[in-house]
Design a protein around this motif. Structure first.
Motif, PDB file in Angstrom:
ATOM      1  N   GLN A 107       0.828  -1.211   0.000  1.00  8.82           N
ATOM      2  CA  GLN A 107       0.000   0.000   0.000  1.00  8.82           C
ATOM      3  C   GLN A 107       0.863   1.263   0.000  1.00  8.82           C
ATOM      4  O   GLN A 107       0.535   2.241  -0.664  1.00  8.82           O
ATOM      5  CB  GLN A 107      -0.935  -0.001   1.211  1.00  8.82           C
ATOM      6  N   THR A 153       2.221   1.788  -3.507  1.00  9.72           N
ATOM      7  CA  THR A 153       1.157   2.354  -4.361  1.00  9.72           C
ATOM      8  C   THR A 153       0.986   3.838  -4.088  1.00  9.72           C
ATOM      9  O   THR A 153       0.849   4.651  -5.005  1.00  9.72           O
ATOM     10  CB  THR A 153      -0.176   1.618  -4.098  1.00  9.72           C
ATOM     11  N   CYS A 154       1.026   4.174  -2.827  1.00  9.94           N
ATOM     12  CA  CYS A 154       0.823   5.568  -2.408  1.00  9.94           C
ATOM     13  C   CYS A 154       1.931   6.481  -2.932  1.00  9.94           C
ATOM     14  O   CYS A 154       1.672   7.611  -3.356  1.00  9.94           O
ATOM     15  CB  CYS A 154       0.762   5.605  -0.887  1.00  9.94           C
ATOM     16  N   LEU A 211       1.633   8.165  -6.475  1.00  8.57           N
ATOM     17  CA  LEU A 211       0.655   9.220  -6.775  1.00  8.57           C
ATOM     18  C   LEU A 211       1.371  10.435  -7.361  1.00  8.57           C
ATOM     19  O   LEU A 211       2.381  10.889  -6.835  1.00  8.57           O
ATOM     20  CB  LEU A 211      -0.083   9.653  -5.504  1.00  8.57           C
ATOM     21  N   VAL A 228      -5.972  13.305  -9.324  1.00 11.73           N
ATOM     22  CA  VAL A 228      -5.672  12.238  -8.365  1.00 11.73           C
ATOM     23  C   VAL A 228      -6.538  12.327  -7.109  1.00 11.73           C
ATOM     24  O   VAL A 228      -6.365  11.523  -6.204  1.00 11.73           O
ATOM     25  CB  VAL A 228      -4.179  12.262  -7.946  1.00 11.73           C
ATOM     26  N   HIS A 288      -8.447   9.047  -6.210  1.00 11.34           N
ATOM     27  CA  HIS A 288      -7.471   8.000  -5.898  1.00 11.34           C
ATOM     28  C   HIS A 288      -6.733   8.335  -4.600  1.00 11.34           C
ATOM     29  O   HIS A 288      -6.499   7.464  -3.758  1.00 11.34           O
ATOM     30  CB  HIS A 288      -6.477   7.875  -7.063  1.00 11.34           C
ATOM     31  N   HIS A 289      -6.393   9.618  -4.436  1.00 15.70           N
ATOM     32  CA  HIS A 289      -5.733  10.146  -3.239  1.00 15.70           C
ATOM     33  C   HIS A 289      -6.535   9.775  -1.995  1.00 15.70           C
ATOM     34  O   HIS A 289      -6.013   9.206  -1.026  1.00 15.70           O
ATOM     35  CB  HIS A 289      -5.641  11.666  -3.425  1.00 15.70           C
ATOM     36  N   LEU A 340      -8.915   7.531  -1.634  1.00 11.86           N
ATOM     37  CA  LEU A 340      -9.082   6.086  -1.483  1.00 11.86           C
ATOM     38  C   LEU A 340      -7.836   5.456  -0.863  1.00 11.86           C
ATOM     39  O   LEU A 340      -7.925   4.663   0.080  1.00 11.86           O
ATOM     40  CB  LEU A 340      -9.357   5.469  -2.865  1.00 11.86           C
ATOM     41  N   VAL A 341      -6.665   5.815  -1.373  1.00 14.29           N
ATOM     42  CA  VAL A 341      -5.406   5.272  -0.861  1.00 14.29           C
ATOM     43  C   VAL A 341      -5.210   5.670   0.597  1.00 14.29           C
ATOM     44  O   VAL A 341      -4.828   4.852   1.445  1.00 14.29           O
ATOM     45  CB  VAL A 341      -4.212   5.762  -1.721  1.00 14.29           C
TER      46      VAL A 341
END
Length: 431
Positions: free
Chosen positions: A392, A395-396, A399, A406, A409-410, A412-413
């Motif tokens: 995780q 993935t972060c 960004l 973003v 997505h921002h 959600l992460v």
């Protein structure tokens, strides 16, 4: 019998004594040299420490200048009386990292506090009696005598628009500025009160404190005098090097920082709780009441926490409003992306054809924070969590792009990360 013993003593020890005597001159030279070397190194370290301390720690100059202006009636504020007349503000440890921004731990009204005061680079202990007049002319020159309260309101609103952007919430912030200026609650703002608040607004961190005062992860403002202000006490630092004496910090290789973190830092569950607070702070900076803010120096030195391990931003100096960053980048000439850097790590791309900086940053706040958390959380993480947490965080850190692109997505992460950490420490003593 006694003579035989003395003779045996002479036979046994005389050769050794001669050998020792032969070596004494050499040993004496070595000892003298080592003593001299120790004195030299000790004196040099003391000199370096004193020189750097004298350069960085000039709180006494701050107090002299501020109190001089207060006694002349040029400035005022809620702690002026305690600071200058009653001497109830106790200055303790110097925490300054740059000469222009004086930071001290202190004690006021029985509370642990942080005292902050700006000193222009040109002002130092050799300036003598010229310090106060120069400071008065440069810093406390606005508003001028004859300025009406309406003009001061417009002046403040215009300043906030330039620094925070044209936001519908700014008139309410102007109202808060005026309420703070009227510290004695006499329903009027004197010239000295207006000069003090205007000088405070020029301090980047104070402007941030004012904008984020309702957020739990920013230190609370307790009082001010001129442009000197007092906030809640210094939080504990997550930066392991902070535990070392200042002279030893540059000598520690960066490769040893993670090991030092494990030895001196909080236990992993406490670190997870601090990390959750840091992620919440990132949320607060993203589209808050007074616009978006960028973290432009994302280091562990700025990650603080309270005695209960709740996150507190240790230093807001390098948190910048989006409007200020865009103004800095707009039309700026560049040859490469490094030329488009605001602060330490707020970087925008360079348009190599136009040779101008673009307005959007390469990394959003969350990507930089996740990069920091990889070194902060993965060492010592529980085995059943390490793989998922590492994935995780990776993935972060990827960004990037326009904030508007973003945003979903921002969120959600960020939500996934907080949930993952919270599940691990919920219903335990660490919550």
């Amino acid at each position: 019998m006694r003579r035989l013993r003395r003779l045996a003593h002479l036979v046994l020890f005389c050769p050794f004594s001669k050998g020792l005597q032969g070596r004494l001159p050499g040993l004496k030279v070595k000892y003298v040299f080592l003593v001299w070397l120790g004195v030299f190194v000790g004196s040099w370290m003391a000199y370096v420490h004193y020189s750097s301390y004298a350069e960085l720690c000039r709180g006494h100059i701050c107090q002299v200048v501020i109190c001089d202006q207060y006694r002349k009636g040029i400035i005022s504020g809620s702690i002026c009386q305690d600071l200058c007349n009653l001497h109830r503000v106790e200055w303790r440890t110097c925490l300054s990292s740059v000469p222009g921004q004086q930071v001290y731990s202190g004690l006021w009204q029985g509370k642990e506090v942080t005292i902050k005061c700006g000193i222009e680079e040109g002002l130092h202990s050799k300036a003598g009696s010229d310090v106060a007049p120069r400071r008065e002319l440069v810093l406390f020159n606005k508003p001028t005598r004859g300025t009406s309260i309406k003009e001061f309101q417009e002046m403040t609103l215009s300043f906030l628009k330039a620094n925070l952007g044209d936001l519908p919430s700014l008139p309410a912030l102007v109202g808060q500025v005026l309420l703070m200026a009227d510290f004695n609650k006499d329903n009027r703002v004197s010239l000295a009160e207006a000069k003090s608040v205007w000088a405070l607004l020029q301090r980047n961190e104070f402007l941030l404190l004012l904008s984020l005062q309702e957020k739990e992860h920013a230190s609370r403002l307790l009082g001010y005098c001129g442009d000197l202000y007092v906030t809640e006490g210094v939080p504990h630092s997550s930066w392991p090097v902070a535990a070392l004496p200042p002279l030893l910090r540059p000598l520690l290789p960066p490769a040893l920082h993670p090991a030092l973190q494990r030895w001196l830092g909080p236990a992993w569950p406490w670190r997870a709780k601090i990390a959750i607070g840091l992620l919440e702070f990132v949320e607060e900076l993203f589209h808050g009441s007074y616009g978006t803010f960028y973290m432009c120096e994302t280091t562990l030195a700025n990650v603080g926490y309270t005695a209960k391990y709740d996150f507190k931003m240790a230093d807001l100096q390098q948190v910048a409003p989006e409007a200020a960053v865009r103004r800095f980048l707009r039309g700026r000439h560049c040859e490469r992306s490094a030329d488009c850097t605001y602060g330490r790590d707020c970087r925008a791309p360079c348009d190599t054809l136009m040779r101008q900086c673009k307005g959007d940053l390469v990394q959003p706040n969350l990507a930089k924070v996740c990069e920091l958390l990889r070194d902060y959380l993965l060492p010592g993480a529980p085995a059943d969590l390490r793989e998922e947490l590492g994935e995780q965080l990776r993935t972060c850190t990827t960004l990037s792009g326009l904030a508007s692109q973003v945003e979903a997505h921002h969120s959600l992460v960020l939500s996934h990360l907080k949930t993952l950490l919270w599940k691990k420490i919920s219903n335990t003593k660490y919550t």
